[in-house]
Design a protein around this motif. Structure first.
Motif, PDB file in Angstrom:
ATOM      1  N   UNK A   1       0.752  -1.299   0.089  1.00 17.13           N
ATOM      2  CA  UNK A   1      -0.074   0.093  -0.115  1.00 17.13           C
ATOM      3  C   UNK A   1       0.968   1.283  -0.232  1.00 17.13           C
ATOM      4  N   UNK A   2       1.574   1.605  -0.998  1.00 20.30           N
ATOM      5  CA  UNK A   2       2.245   2.607  -1.185  1.00 20.30           C
ATOM      6  C   UNK A   2       1.555   4.067  -1.332  1.00 20.30           C
ATOM      7  N   UNK A   3       1.924   5.052  -0.475  1.00 20.77           N
ATOM      8  CA  UNK A   3       1.239   6.422  -1.008  1.00 20.77           C
ATOM      9  C   UNK A   3       2.297   7.350  -0.303  1.00 20.77           C
ATOM     10  N   UNK A   4       2.330   8.614  -0.793  1.00 27.49           N
ATOM     11  CA  UNK A   4       3.410   9.460  -0.025  1.00 27.49           C
ATOM     12  C   UNK A   4       2.731  10.059   0.889  1.00 27.49           C
ATOM     13  N   UNK A   5       3.490  10.074   2.093  1.00 27.48           N
ATOM     14  CA  UNK A   5       3.158  10.856   3.444  1.00 27.48           C
ATOM     15  C   UNK A   5       4.129  11.684   3.797  1.00 27.48           C
ATOM     16  N   UNK A   6       3.643  13.043   4.012  1.00 24.81           N
ATOM     17  CA  UNK A   6       4.430  14.048   4.464  1.00 24.81           C
ATOM     18  C   UNK A   6       4.072  14.628   5.826  1.00 24.81           C
ATOM     19  N   UNK A   7       4.943  15.206   6.671  1.00 27.14           N
ATOM     20  CA  UNK A   7       4.746  15.568   7.880  1.00 27.14           C
ATOM     21  C   UNK A   7       5.005  17.175   7.437  1.00 27.14           C
ATOM     22  N   UNK A   8       4.014  18.002   7.671  1.00 26.81           N
ATOM     23  CA  UNK A   8       3.995  19.246   7.049  1.00 26.81           C
ATOM     24  C   UNK A   8       3.531  20.368   8.298  1.00 26.81           C
ATOM     25  N   UNK A   9       4.058  21.827   7.810  1.00 27.40           N
ATOM     26  CA  UNK A   9       3.405  22.614   8.904  1.00 27.40           C
ATOM     27  C   UNK A   9       2.372  22.904   8.390  1.00 27.40           C
ATOM     28  N   UNK A  10       0.935  22.876   8.941  1.00 28.47           N
ATOM     29  CA  UNK A  10      -0.049  22.797   8.345  1.00 28.47           C
ATOM     30  C   UNK A  10      -0.661  24.074   7.792  1.00 28.47           C
ATOM     31  N   UNK A  11      -0.771  24.920   8.486  1.00 30.99           N
ATOM     32  CA  UNK A  11      -1.330  26.304   8.262  1.00 30.99           C
ATOM     33  C   UNK A  11      -0.708  26.844   6.963  1.00 30.99           C
ATOM     34  N   UNK A  12       0.603  26.880   6.993  1.00 30.26           N
ATOM     35  CA  UNK A  12       1.340  27.462   5.850  1.00 30.26           C
ATOM     36  C   UNK A  12       1.509  26.649   4.500  1.00 30.26           C
ATOM     37  N   UNK A  13       1.349  25.411   4.997  1.00 27.68           N
ATOM     38  CA  UNK A  13       1.466  24.534   3.733  1.00 27.68           C
ATOM     39  C   UNK A  13       0.083  24.365   3.119  1.00 27.68           C
ATOM     40  N   UNK A  14      -1.037  24.504   3.692  1.00 25.14           N
ATOM     41  CA  UNK A  14      -2.343  24.310   2.962  1.00 25.14           C
ATOM     42  C   UNK A  14      -2.231  25.635   2.236  1.00 25.14           C
ATOM     43  N   UNK A  15      -2.018  26.891   2.963  1.00 23.65           N
ATOM     44  CA  UNK A  15      -1.923  28.166   2.233  1.00 23.65           C
ATOM     45  C   UNK A  15      -1.162  28.182   0.918  1.00 23.65           C
ATOM     46  N   UNK A  16      -0.137  27.294   0.908  1.00 24.46           N
ATOM     47  CA  UNK A  16       0.648  27.404  -0.382  1.00 24.46           C
ATOM     48  C   UNK A  16       0.129  26.320  -1.363  1.00 24.46           C
ATOM     49  N   UNK A  17      -0.686  25.491  -0.955  1.00 33.15           N
ATOM     50  CA  UNK A  17      -1.090  24.776  -2.075  1.00 33.15           C
ATOM     51  C   UNK A  17      -2.815  24.880  -1.823  1.00 33.15           C
ATOM     52  N   UNK A  18      -3.315  26.081  -2.589  1.00 29.51           N
ATOM     53  CA  UNK A  18      -4.665  26.380  -2.624  1.00 29.51           C
ATOM     54  C   UNK A  18      -5.611  25.311  -3.435  1.00 29.51           C
TER      55      UNK A  18
END
Lengths: 385, 389
Positions: A98-115
């Motif tokens: 079951x491969x899929x990419x997982x990322x630990x991100x800084x949530x608020x700024x990350x979601x803002x960068x990926x509209x």
């Protein structure tokens, strides 16, 4: 009009042979389209990038982390509007399959960068508030049947232990090119857990995602960022998100080149089959063509007949193949799930499919047409079919 | 019952050379794709399996799976070093190598595009643990210096990695003082340097992997038990061969599945080609079939003759395809193994098993393509046949 009718009548005189040739054509054109789409899907990570994002990684290689403290220094670089960061997690969900990419991100700024990851306000809020929360793309959620509120365990390979997350949101892509196969969670959870275990990975990040407002200045901004960290403990390499993704794709280039080569091979195979059909057809009709010539039709007319018949068969086969590609591609996309986040037959591929079938038709008729145009009427009439 | 002679069958193919060649050519291409894919998958497997030594054990952090994910602290390494059952060399040193393994991104020599190369910190003991590795140019790196040696594939594949050139990573310039050949194994795609120089350069306090030579085969279980029993050692113990075999699994399987499904799709095209040719052959020779039957050859003999012709046709294609595929053995190829993210150089490898499998595949295509036409030929009535001529 008369010529067209003659062509079609001729084409289907040997119904079985023509049908078999068409079956071959349908398969070949279909396979050609699918292979091209697979290559396209590989490059999709590149297509889905934005020119307003840069990626800063450790200059040695992607497996080396950067200190979190760099975030503030990058933010102060001229031209940078925002900074977020992420870590590749590389966890295993139940089994390695079951491969899929997982990322630990800084949530608020990350979601803002990926509209392009569209979450409802409630989902976004629930995710931001829950440090054990996670958000995933629609395609990934569908693949494993996850619903909001589900507990999802991941077994870490880089970060040891079993990590359990609560699903807080499922994003829809803003368009078909958006990746819906990722799994995002709080970077803080990762760093705090690692700090508690006093392992060396705490407060390090994999890459910084840098938001810029002036894409035309991307190159200068990248250079400015790298200049800040020149000769420091961890030198950086900043590139546009597109270049970053291209770097990944080029690593599997050998496989991609092989797939592309193979997609041409199938066309050549069907060319041989088609050429065989046309050669046999021409041989059988020697006497007929000679009769036509004797009636006063020029050699060009015989050539036209052969080419026309060949092209008609090739085009009919090619069109069926083209139409068959779409449902097969859809079924294939479903079967491979999140392996290819986006799997769409592009207009260019369809155009190439048509072009390939035309080429097959034209080249297959070339040799018999040349031979027939040089045929002497007497020899042709003497020939016994 | 009399059979129709083989020479008659073969001559029929020769009479219609162009058609035979076109049909066989199509089949040859399918066979070529089929064989090269199997050879590629086998090449990857063979390269990585040969990388491991049968009497070596490899230790990684539990759950890491790959060397670059793993971390073994100096304290843990010291405990492992003191375990009984490790072989010693003629100088009385324990044959054990503690190695940091990292990936660095370097531009390829051919097109300047970046790819990942594996850098391994090791020592003379590490060299001794891998007898297949020989230095073919230059010399071994000196301990305590910024010298490195490069595997053959790295030296030729990456810019700046050939003998006498310099690579810059970890804020230092590393001079390539030697090129080694590891007998077509995974080490050909690695760069080796002094472990104690690599650790500070990459700012790492932990090794990635420990490789050791067993004093005797039974020691493997003893070491595994000792590691399991010690709560400080959260390590996985694997025979080196098994570890490398696992590394090849995903890529080799991916290529095999992709290639086989392609071959099957392609073979439809080739089978159709064979069928067209054979139907035409039957149609053209209707009178001949009638004559043969009238002479006393049975239906089954006619069936066998036409089927034989189709099989022979496919064999011609198979032979051409296989010959072309075997020429691929001379080609060196490299791609990133997505299990380790590092570049792996390998060769296409033709084994007798693959040759046999390919020929069977070819014959199967010929059989499927030839059976219906041959069946039709055998079913014809003598009178109808003779009347048609």
């Amino acid at each position: 009009m008369f010529v067209l009718r003659l062509l079609l009548k001729n084409a289907f005189r040997h119904r079985l042979r023509t049908l078999l040739t068409m079956v071959g054509l349908v398969v070949a054109i279909c396979a050609f389209g699918l292979l091209r789409t697979i290559v396209d899907a590989w490059y999709n990570g590149v297509e889905g990038t934005s020119s307003t994002r840069l990626v800063t990684r450790n200059a040695i290689s992607l497996t080396f982390p950067l200190p979190l403290a760099y975030a503030e220094r990058i933010r102060s670089v001229e031209g940078v509007s925002s900074v977020s960061w992420s870590n590749w997690f590389g966890g295993i969900y139940i089994t390695e399959r079951n491969f899929f990419p997982q990322f630990a991100v800084e949530p608020a700024s990350y979601l803002a960068l990926y509209p392009e990851y569209v979450l409802t306000d409630d989902e976004k809020k629930a995710f931001l508030l829950d440090q054990r929360g996670a958000v995933v793309g629609r395609k990934l959620a569908n693949e494993y049947g996850w619903k909001i509120g589900d507990q999802i365990p991941l077994r870490g390979t880089i970060f040891p232990g079993t990590w359990t997350f609560t699903l807080r949101g499922i994003w829809d892509g803003i368009d078909a090119k958006t990746d819906e196969s990722q799994f995002l969670f709080h970077w803080k959870l990762l760093s705090e857990t690692m700090r508690r275990r006093s392992l060396e990975n705490a407060d390090y990040v994999g890459v910084f995602i840098v938001g810029i407002n002036e894409p035309q200045n991307a190159a200068q901004i990248s250079q400015r960022i790298d200049a800040v960290f020149k000769d420091s403990r961890a030198e950086t390499l900043t590139e546009t998100e597109k270049a970053f993704q291209l770097g990944f794709v080029s690593m599997s280039e050998a496989i991609l080149v092989a797939i592309q080569a193979v997609s041409v091979v199938i066309i050549v195979i069907i060319m041989a089959v088609m050429a065989n059909t046309m050669t046999m057809t021409a041989r059988e009709r020697l006497a007929e063509y000679a009769t036509l010539r004797a009636l006063g039709f020029g050699p060009a007319f015989v050539v036209k007949l052969l080419f026309g018949e060949s092209l008609a068969i090739a085009l009919i086969g090619g069109c069926i193949g083209l139409l068959a590609t779409l449902p097969i591609a859809a079924a294939f996309a479903k079967a491979v799930g999140t392996l290819f986040p986006v799997f769409i037959v592009s207009p260019l591929t369809m155009a190439l499919q048509l072009l390939a079938s035309l080429a097959v038709g034209a080249i297959a008729a070339a040799w018999p047409a040349w031979k027939m145009s040089r045929l002497s009427i007497v020899d042709g009439l003497r020939h016994v079919g | 019952m009399k059979a129709i002679p083989l020479a008659y069958i073969a001559r029929n193919l020769w009479v219609r050379r162009v058609t035979t060649l076109l049909t066989a050519g199509g089949m040859a291409l399918v066979v070529f794709v089929y064989a090269t894919v199997l050879m590629m998958s086998e090449g990857i497997r063979a390269t990585l399996v040969a990388t491991g030594q049968p009497d070596n054990l490899l230790l990684l952090r539990k759950g890491a799976g790959a060397e670059i994910n793993s971390g073994i602290t100096r304290a843990q390494a010291a405990i492992v070093e003191s375990l009984p059952g490790i072989a010693t060399n003629s100088l009385g040193e324990r044959l054990l190598s503690k190695e940091p393994v990292v990936l660095i991104t370097l531009p390829k020599r051919s097109n300047g595009k970046p790819s990942n190369a594996t850098v391994r910190g090791t020592s003379t003991l590490g060299l001794e643990l891998r007898p297949q590795v020989r230095i073919v140019e230059g010399r071994m790196f000196r301990a305590g210096s910024s010298e490195i040696i490069a595997g053959r594939a790295v030296a030729s594949g990456f810019a700046g990695a050939a003998l006498g050139e310099t690579l810059r990573f970890g804020q230092r310039d590393w001079r390539v003082v030697g090129v080694f050949d590891s007998g077509k194994t995974g080490f050909d795609s690695e760069i080796w340097g002094d472990a104690e120089q690599m650790m500070p350069a990459f700012r790492r306090n932990a090794y990635s992997t420990i490789v050791l030579r067993l004093a005797d085969p039974a020691a493997a279980q003893r070491i595994r038990d000792a590691v399991e029993a010690d709560p400080r050692l959260k390590l996985e113990v694997k025979p080196e061969i098994q570890f490398y075999a696992e590394q090849s699994e995903a890529l080799a399987t991916f290529i095999r599945i992709l290639g086989l499904s392609l071959s099957v799709i392609f073979s439809i095209g080739a089978v159709v080609g064979a069928m067209i040719t054979m139907f035409a052959a039957v149609a053209q020779r209707t009178a001949e079939i009638g004559t043969l039957r009238a002479l006393g050859f049975r239906r089954s003999a006619v069936l066998v003759a036409f089927l034989g012709e189709a099989l022979l046709l496919s064999l011609v294609g198979g032979a051409i395809g296989l010959a072309a595929a075997s020429a691929m053995q001379a080609v060196d190829i490299s791609t990133v193994n997505f299990q380790t993210f590092s570049e792996l150089a390998f060769q296409f490898r033709l084994t007798p098993m693959i040759a046999l499998q390919t020929l069977l595949f070819t014959l199967a295509m010929g059989f499927v393509g030839g059976f219906i036409p041959a069946w039709r030929a055998a079913r014809m009535k003598i009178v109808d046949c003779l009347r048609e001529g």
